[in-house]
Design a protein around this motif. Structure first.
Motif, PDB file in Angstrom:
ATOM      1  N   UNK A  92       0.815  -1.215   0.000  1.00 13.56           N
ATOM      2  CA  UNK A  92       0.000   0.000   0.000  1.00 13.56           C
ATOM      3  C   UNK A  92       0.841   1.254   0.000  1.00 13.56           C
ATOM      4  N   UNK A  93       1.874   1.274   0.814  1.00 17.89           N
ATOM      5  CA  UNK A  93       2.747   2.445   0.882  1.00 17.89           C
ATOM      6  C   UNK A  93       3.496   2.640  -0.429  1.00 17.89           C
ATOM      7  N   UNK A  94       3.897   1.552  -1.032  1.00 20.65           N
ATOM      8  CA  UNK A  94       4.613   1.643  -2.300  1.00 20.65           C
ATOM      9  C   UNK A  94       3.699   2.181  -3.395  1.00 20.65           C
ATOM     10  N   UNK A  95       2.486   1.661  -3.473  1.00 18.32           N
ATOM     11  CA  UNK A  95       1.547   2.137  -4.491  1.00 18.32           C
ATOM     12  C   UNK A  95       1.224   3.612  -4.294  1.00 18.32           C
ATOM     13  N   UNK A  96       1.066   4.020  -3.044  1.00 19.03           N
ATOM     14  CA  UNK A  96       0.778   5.426  -2.761  1.00 19.03           C
ATOM     15  C   UNK A  96       1.957   6.306  -3.142  1.00 19.03           C
ATOM     16  N   UNK A  97       3.162   5.827  -2.899  1.00 21.44           N
ATOM     17  CA  UNK A  97       4.350   6.617  -3.218  1.00 21.44           C
ATOM     18  C   UNK A  97       4.570   6.733  -4.722  1.00 21.44           C
ATOM     19  N   UNK A  98       4.102   5.776  -5.458  1.00 24.09           N
ATOM     20  CA  UNK A  98       4.360   5.772  -6.900  1.00 24.09           C
ATOM     21  C   UNK A  98       3.224   6.370  -7.720  1.00 24.09           C
ATOM     22  N   UNK A  99       2.194   6.884  -7.087  1.00 26.72           N
ATOM     23  CA  UNK A  99       1.045   7.399  -7.844  1.00 26.72           C
ATOM     24  C   UNK A  99       1.409   8.573  -8.738  1.00 26.72           C
TER      25      UNK A  99
END
Length: 120
Positions: A92-99
């Motif tokens: 989740x944190x990775x997806x949020x950071x890569x948006x």
């Protein structure tokens, strides 16, 4: 007497023809046996090569799993700017950071993380 002699000669000719056919079959059989022997010897050679190739594949797979465990500096900087700690990456944190990145850039970052063994 001539009839008997003629019949005997005809039987001898027929027998000779049969013997020639048998000899031809025997020659064919011998050539088939030679081919079979060649194939069988080649088969053992190919089995040895296959075993060597399988061993090499196993070695390469083993060395591939012991691959890179670090990320390129650019990827680490990008993740650090987004507040993602490299030691404990959560999906989740990775997806949020890569948006904010394009789809291609997201794939590239995730591919680097997979190669480094940080994503599972």
């Amino acid at each position: 007497m001539n009839d008997e002699l003629t019949q005997t000669v005809e039987r001898l000719a027929a027998t000779a023809a049969l013997l020639e056919q048998a000899a031809a079959r025997l020659d064919e059989r011998q050539s088939i046996d030679r081919i079979v022997a060649t194939v069988e010897s080649r088969e053992s050679e190919l089995e040895a090569k296959l075993a060597a190739a399988e061993q090499k594949i196993a070695q390469l797979e083993a060395s591939a799993t012991a691959g890179r465990k670090t990320l390129p500096a650019a990827t680490q900087n990008l993740l650090a700017k987004q507040g993602v700690a490299v030691e404990s990456i959560e999906a989740g944190a990775l997806d949020a950071a890569l948006t904010s990145l394009s789809m291609e850039q997201r794939f590239a970052v995730k591919a680097q993380l997979l190669r480094a063994g940080l994503l599972g």
